[in-house]
Design an enzyme around this catalytic site. Structure first.
Site, short mmCIF file in Angstrom:
data_model
loop_
_atom_site.label_atom_id
_atom_site.label_comp_id
_atom_site.label_asym_id
_atom_site.label_seq_id
_atom_site.Cartn_x
_atom_site.Cartn_y
_atom_site.Cartn_z
N GLU A 184 0.85 -1.20 0.00
CA GLU A 184 0.00 0.00 0.00
C GLU A 184 0.88 1.24 0.00
O GLU A 184 1.99 1.22 0.51
CB GLU A 184 -0.98 -0.01 1.17
N ARG A 229 -9.09 10.14 2.96
CA ARG A 229 -7.74 9.61 2.75
C ARG A 229 -7.80 8.58 1.62
O ARG A 229 -8.73 7.79 1.53
CB ARG A 229 -7.24 8.95 4.03
#
Length: 415
Positions: A184, A229
């Protein structure tokens, strides 16, 4: 006074799931006409304009994420673990953290303090071998830092990646041979170095035996996180496994700041008291003039120019500058330092940054999760973390994938 009717071009694109170019095209065609401020020509939209779109009508209809229970005890090795946001999410999804690597001493202390049973391998990943875990790990996860590669004279395979932290991620995957690996990173990795960095990472995973599912940007607001986010997810499935990984299904319910800091859907009590930093007197004086939901454009013109300086004449929204979050919207993305210029996230009612526990709530950390080190280090740990609820959603998708792999393996044995 609450300024909650004005939406920037970025806000509209995010809400409708369209590109900014599409929204601009709609504006030019008269399908969705923007308002413009007379002096700056700044483009904005009113929330009521979006009521014609199904995406907005459905915004409060909840789509349940898959909630698979592990058919086996599945093990995870996490790299660059930070303060544990992703690890907690994986744990909540039913996965077992076998080991976690983290170089930052305060983050490592946070992991140990909250989970004494976790095997925390503190130190530089470049000095750690994971060969003893070969064929014992189901999942390798890691939020490796995004680094530039030097392409001069190189074909850019696995060995050429040495010296980068992505190489260490790929090396660990090669050493342990998990069924699936999950990387990620920030959304910007998509376009880093003209997209070559991401293409190189995909090619390296392919070289070491992993086919990469199309990378996808997951927006935390669609996974029970009251924060705008975004994280790019890179998934590699071992090539001997003929099963695809499916990204978690998004929810259409958007949680706001009130859900984070007050008793509600996410937490059963108001946010506990905790330390926090303060604004310098000069910044506090400016932010006192900004209403909830507002930002620098809500200031008197002379103060706008003084506060923004050269940025005032550059155009664009810059909606994170001198920004006060309102109770009825998600927070903007938290940073590692809550008082720094250009990324202010001011409390709705009080003229101050969010406290440590408020930061943690916005990232959906449990209240019992404590952070080690000085306040500045705690902010950094939280600001760098994967939101816990986003981690849980990804973990649930991993469990569903591994359950299918497990089922197929049993069929082969019984055939």
């Amino acid at each position: 006074m609450v300024i909650d009717d004005r939406l920037s071009l970025d806000d509209v694109a995010e809400l409708l799931g369209k590109s900014k170019e599409t929204i601009r095209r709609w504006d030019n065609a008269g399908k969705l006409t923007a308002f413009r401020e007379p002096m700056s020509n700044y483009r904005y939209y009113k929330r009521s304009q979006l009521d014609i779109f199904d995406e907005v009508k459905a915004m409060n209809i909840h789509t349940t994420n898959q909630d698979s229970k592990p058919a086996n005890e599945y093990s995870v090795l996490e790299l660059f673990a930070g303060a544990g946001g992703l690890a907690i999410g994986m744990e909540q999804a039913g996965l077992k953290c076998v080991a976690l690597n983290e170089i930052d001493k305060y983050a490592a202390a946070t992991l140990r303090a909250n989970r004494p049973n976790w095997n925390v391998l503190e130190g530089d990943i470049r000095n750690i071998s994971f060969k003893e875990l070969a064929n014992q790990i189901d999942v390798v996860t890691g939020g490796f830092p995004c680094q530039a590669f030097s392409y001069a004279g190189k074909r850019f395979g696995f060995q050429d990646a040495r010296g980068t932290l992505f190489y260490e991620f790929a090396r660990t995957v090669q050493e342990t041979q998990p069924k699936i690996c999950i990387g990620e990173n920030v959304k910007g990795l998509q376009n880093h170095d003209g997209g070559r960095t991401l293409k190189t990472m995909i090619a390296i995973l392919d070289e070491i035996g992993y086919r990469v599912i199309d990378p996808k940007v997951l927006k935390a607001i669609y996974y029970n996180v009251p924060q705008k986010r975004e994280r790019l997810i890179l998934v590699g499935v071992r090539k001997d496994i003929d099963i695809d990984f499916n990204y978690p299904a998004p929810s259409k319910e958007i949680l706001n700041l009130s859900e984070a800091l007050k008793k509600g859907k996410l937490f059963d009590c108001d946010v506990p008291d905790s330390p926090g930093t303060k604004y310098p007197a000069s910044k506090r004086k400016v932010l006192e003039l900004v209403p909830p939901g507002g930002y620098w454009r809500n200031l008197p013109l002379d103060i706008q120019k003084e506060y923004m300086q050269k940025s005032f004449f550059l155009g664009g929204g810059k909606t994170g500058m001198a920004r006060r979050i309102s109770w009825d919207e998600p927070s903007l993305t938290l940073t590692c330092s809550p008082a720094q210029k250009q990324t202010e996230r001011c409390h709705p009612d009080e003229t101050r940054p969010f406290t440590v526990r408020e930061y943690a709530r916005i990232q959906t950390f449990p209240d019992e999760w404590k952070f080690a080190g000085p306040v500045s280090a705690q902010y950094k740990q939280i600001g760098n973390a994967v939101p816990v609820n986003l981690g849980k959603a990804i973990g649930q998708s991993i469990v569903a994938f591994l359950n299918e792999v497990n089922c197929n393996e049993k069929k082969k044995i019984n055939a």
